[in-house]
Scaffold this motif. Structure first.
Motif, PDB file in Angstrom:
ATOM      1  N   GLU A 100       0.835  -1.208   0.000  1.00  0.00           N
ATOM      2  CA  GLU A 100       0.000   0.000   0.000  1.00  0.00           C
ATOM      3  C   GLU A 100       0.867   1.254   0.000  1.00  0.00           C
ATOM      4  O   GLU A 100       0.591   2.215  -0.736  1.00  0.00           O
ATOM      5  CB  GLU A 100      -0.915  -0.007   1.224  1.00  0.00           C
ATOM      6  N   LEU A 101       1.916   1.253   0.806  1.00  0.00           N
ATOM      7  CA  LEU A 101       2.801   2.412   0.869  1.00  0.00           C
ATOM      8  C   LEU A 101       3.528   2.622  -0.450  1.00  0.00           C
ATOM      9  O   LEU A 101       3.734   3.756  -0.889  1.00  0.00           O
ATOM     10  CB  LEU A 101       3.821   2.229   2.001  1.00  0.00           C
ATOM     11  N   THR A 102       3.894   1.539  -1.085  1.00  0.00           N
ATOM     12  CA  THR A 102       4.594   1.628  -2.356  1.00  0.00           C
ATOM     13  C   THR A 102       3.688   2.178  -3.452  1.00  0.00           C
ATOM     14  O   THR A 102       4.143   2.861  -4.377  1.00  0.00           O
ATOM     15  CB  THR A 102       5.153   0.252  -2.739  1.00  0.00           C
ATOM     16  N   LYS A 103       2.402   1.909  -3.350  1.00  0.00           N
ATOM     17  CA  LYS A 103       1.445   2.479  -4.313  1.00  0.00           C
ATOM     18  C   LYS A 103       1.435   4.002  -4.226  1.00  0.00           C
ATOM     19  O   LYS A 103       1.236   4.683  -5.233  1.00  0.00           O
ATOM     20  CB  LYS A 103       0.039   1.922  -4.057  1.00  0.00           C
ATOM     21  N   GLN A 104       1.636   4.540  -3.021  1.00  0.00           N
ATOM     22  CA  GLN A 104       1.694   5.999  -2.881  1.00  0.00           C
ATOM     23  C   GLN A 104       2.895   6.555  -3.644  1.00  0.00           C
ATOM     24  O   GLN A 104       2.799   7.598  -4.305  1.00  0.00           O
ATOM     25  CB  GLN A 104       1.796   6.388  -1.407  1.00  0.00           C
ATOM     26  N   ALA A 105       4.024   5.864  -3.556  1.00  0.00           N
ATOM     27  CA  ALA A 105       5.200   6.297  -4.311  1.00  0.00           C
ATOM     28  C   ALA A 105       4.926   6.254  -5.807  1.00  0.00           C
ATOM     29  O   ALA A 105       5.308   7.164  -6.552  1.00  0.00           O
ATOM     30  CB  ALA A 105       6.397   5.419  -3.960  1.00  0.00           C
ATOM     31  N   THR A 106       4.253   5.205  -6.254  1.00  0.00           N
ATOM     32  CA  THR A 106       3.907   5.091  -7.676  1.00  0.00           C
ATOM     33  C   THR A 106       3.014   6.231  -8.114  1.00  0.00           C
ATOM     34  O   THR A 106       3.205   6.819  -9.197  1.00  0.00           O
ATOM     35  CB  THR A 106       3.215   3.743  -7.949  1.00  0.00           C
ATOM     36  N   ASP A 107       2.053   6.584  -7.277  1.00  0.00           N
ATOM     37  CA  ASP A 107       1.151   7.692  -7.594  1.00  0.00           C
ATOM     38  C   ASP A 107       1.908   9.010  -7.655  1.00  0.00           C
ATOM     39  O   ASP A 107       1.689   9.819  -8.566  1.00  0.00           O
ATOM     40  CB  ASP A 107       0.040   7.756  -6.543  1.00  0.00           C
ATOM     41  N   TYR A 108       2.804   9.236  -6.695  1.00  0.00           N
ATOM     42  CA  TYR A 108       3.614  10.454  -6.713  1.00  0.00           C
ATOM     43  C   TYR A 108       4.462  10.527  -7.974  1.00  0.00           C
ATOM     44  O   TYR A 108       4.624  11.602  -8.573  1.00  0.00           O
ATOM     45  CB  TYR A 108       4.520  10.507  -5.489  1.00  0.00           C
ATOM     46  N   ALA A 109       5.036   9.394  -8.371  1.00  0.00           N
ATOM     47  CA  ALA A 109       5.877   9.376  -9.571  1.00  0.00           C
ATOM     48  C   ALA A 109       5.063   9.723 -10.816  1.00  0.00           C
ATOM     49  O   ALA A 109       5.519  10.472 -11.692  1.00  0.00           O
ATOM     50  CB  ALA A 109       6.551   8.019  -9.722  1.00  0.00           C
ATOM     51  N   LYS A 110       3.855   9.188 -10.912  1.00  0.00           N
ATOM     52  CA  LYS A 110       2.988   9.488 -12.055  1.00  0.00           C
ATOM     53  C   LYS A 110       2.650  10.969 -12.123  1.00  0.00           C
ATOM     54  O   LYS A 110       2.495  11.538 -13.214  1.00  0.00           O
ATOM     55  CB  LYS A 110       1.707   8.654 -11.972  1.00  0.00           C
ATOM     56  N   LYS A 111       2.532  11.610 -10.956  1.00  0.00           N
ATOM     57  CA  LYS A 111       2.184  13.030 -10.897  1.00  0.00           C
ATOM     58  C   LYS A 111       3.416  13.928 -10.980  1.00  0.00           C
ATOM     59  O   LYS A 111       3.286  15.159 -10.961  1.00  0.00           O
ATOM     60  CB  LYS A 111       1.438  13.325  -9.598  1.00  0.00           C
ATOM     61  N   GLY A 112       4.595  13.342 -11.069  1.00  0.00           N
ATOM     62  CA  GLY A 112       5.817  14.122 -11.135  1.00  0.00           C
ATOM     63  C   GLY A 112       6.266  14.696  -9.807  1.00  0.00           C
ATOM     64  O   GLY A 112       7.114  15.575  -9.758  1.00  0.00           O
ATOM     65  N   LYS A 113       5.707  14.181  -8.706  1.00  0.00           N
ATOM     66  CA  LYS A 113       6.075  14.684  -7.384  1.00  0.00           C
ATOM     67  C   LYS A 113       7.343  14.027  -6.842  1.00  0.00           C
ATOM     68  O   LYS A 113       7.963  14.543  -5.906  1.00  0.00           O
ATOM     69  CB  LYS A 113       4.921  14.493  -6.402  1.00  0.00           C
ATOM     70  N   ILE A 114       7.695  12.874  -7.370  1.00  0.00           N
ATOM     71  CA  ILE A 114       9.006  12.278  -7.124  1.00  0.00           C
ATOM     72  C   ILE A 114       9.557  11.855  -8.477  1.00  0.00           C
ATOM     73  O   ILE A 114       8.822  11.794  -9.469  1.00  0.00           O
ATOM     74  CB  ILE A 114       8.960  11.076  -6.154  1.00  0.00           C
ATOM     75  N   ALA A 115      10.831  11.561  -8.535  1.00  0.00           N
ATOM     76  CA  ALA A 115      11.451  11.138  -9.791  1.00  0.00           C
ATOM     77  C   ALA A 115      10.925   9.763 -10.191  1.00  0.00           C
ATOM     78  O   ALA A 115      10.318   9.035  -9.391  1.00  0.00           O
ATOM     79  CB  ALA A 115      12.961  11.104  -9.631  1.00  0.00           C
ATOM     80  N   ALA A 116      11.150   9.390 -11.434  1.00  0.00           N
ATOM     81  CA  ALA A 116      10.683   8.101 -11.946  1.00  0.00           C
ATOM     82  C   ALA A 116      11.261   6.958 -11.121  1.00  0.00           C
ATOM     83  O   ALA A 116      12.469   6.918 -10.842  1.00  0.00           O
ATOM     84  CB  ALA A 116      11.074   7.948 -13.411  1.00  0.00           C
ATOM     85  N   LEU A 117      10.408   6.031 -10.728  1.00  0.00           N
ATOM     86  CA  LEU A 117      10.849   4.909  -9.906  1.00  0.00           C
ATOM     87  C   LEU A 117      11.788   3.976 -10.657  1.00  0.00           C
ATOM     88  O   LEU A 117      12.509   3.183 -10.035  1.00  0.00           O
ATOM     89  CB  LEU A 117       9.638   4.131  -9.380  1.00  0.00           C
ATOM     90  N   SER A 118      11.822   4.075 -11.968  1.00  0.00           N
ATOM     91  CA  SER A 118      12.764   3.259 -12.745  1.00  0.00           C
ATOM     92  C   SER A 118      14.211   3.610 -12.401  1.00  0.00           C
ATOM     93  O   SER A 118      15.118   2.789 -12.580  1.00  0.00           O
ATOM     94  CB  SER A 118      12.523   3.451 -14.246  1.00  0.00           C
TER      95      SER A 118
END
Length: 350
Positions: A100-118
């Protein structure tokens, strides 16, 4: 209600108060530095460990390695201090839901709020948890390990969790009793955690000698980062090796102190006693030590913790968070001819 929030904010720090203050400094400007800001590394203890992960994920396009001592998974608190206390410190009645917590990171990445998780695939990750740490439960640090394995090749992850160490930063010979978590939360453990970590994060480091060539400077965090630094102390520290001061290209490392390790509580102990400067000095590495401050008013932060539950900003865990933006500004200011006036300290006591 306010009293209850204060109690929770005090408990979440997990460390005991200390009353010492740092000493006087002579005025001198930090030299203009030539920093390689494409492969920055970060580290932190406890709340600083949570911040190190947040900062690294926010900027994984240029922060290539992270060392975390005694902290849990990204977004563990979900922006709520009650959740933080129930799942992310020393209670494990309800374990953090890593997926669940990792999904938040994925959502932030999609919105450009964190860098690409790749970017995380080839990141270097070093984790530590002492077997007698009673402030952060082992299951909490284990959850961080499991989370990083979702993003990063396991060959790039090192998890040290078999040493009899309390809730502190372990060193080869500096600090207090390794088995007791007490101010300044740096332990004489016959173990060079700084060296173990940096050698995992950075290739081909030279073994350091016992002499420091450089200086520890204080920087004006408020002048550099402005309103983004409103929950930080007026000043932070930066260690500059002699070669870096002379203009050689140098790496950059950021290290985040834990709760009650900010300068008004322990002086420059975290910036001089962990062993990071010793390795940095012989490997052309500048080390930035940003500093928080305690607050007995809103936003409550009575133990001077880094924001990993949302006291400073709703976006505390991403690029839009005040503290993450402030620290980024501090680092970039060091690689500029337009630096603020800084104060210099002799770091020869490490």
């Amino acid at each position: 209600m306010k009293k209850n929030m204060f109690i929770k904010a005090a408990v979440i720090g997990g460390l005991c108060f200390s009353a010492s203050v740092y000493g006087q400094s002579s005025t001198e400007a930090v030299p203009v530095l030539n920093l390689d800001l494409t492969e920055v590394t970060v580290s932190g203890l406890s709340s600083g460990g949570y911040m190190a992960t947040q900062f690294q994920l926010a900027h994984s396009d240029w922060v290539k390695g992270v060392g975390v001592l005694a902290a849990g998974p990204y977004f563990c608190a979900k922006g709520d201090i009650t959740t933080a206390l129930a799942q992310c410190v020393n209670k494990t009645d309800t374990l953090p839901n890593v997926e669940e917590l990792t999904k938040q990171a994925t959502d932030y990445a999609k919105k450009g709020k964190i860098a690409a998780l790749s970017n995380m695939k080839d990141a270097k990750v070093w984790l530590f948890h002492g077997t007698i740490d009673t402030r952060i439960a082992s299951e909490v640090s284990d959850a961080l390990f499991e989370q990083y394995k979702m993003w990063t090749d396991t060959q790039h992850i090192k998890y040290v969790n078999d040493m009899s160490v309390a809730h502190l930063f372990p060193t080869k010979s500096s600090g207090t009793d390794c088995t007791t978590s007490e101010s300044p939360f740096i332990g004489n453990c016959d173990y060079d955690a700084a060296g173990d970590m940096l050698n995992h994060l950075v290739d081909d480091l030279a073994a350091p000698d016992d002499t420091l060539s450089g200086e520890l400077h204080t920087i004006s965090q408020k002048d550099i980062a402005g309103s983004n630094a409103k929950t930080l102390a007026s000043e932070g520290f930066v260690y500059v090796p002699e070669n870096c001061a002379s203009g050689e290209t140098c790496r950059a490392h950021i290290s985040f102190h834990g709760c009650n390790q900010y300068a008004d509580a322990v002086g420059d102990a975290y910036a001089t006693q962990t062993g990071l400067n010793r390795w940095a000095d012989d490997n052309n590495m500048v080390v930035l030590y940003p500093q928080t401050k305690k607050s007995l008013f809103m936003p409550l932060n009575p133990q001077g913790c880094w924001d990993w539950w949302g006291y400073a900003s709703p976006d505390y865990a991403n690029r839009d968070g005040d503290q993450i933006k402030a620290v980024s500004d501090l680092l970039k200011s060091l690689h500029s001819s337009n630096q603020a006036e800084l104060t210099t300290k002799d770091a020869s006591n490490e």
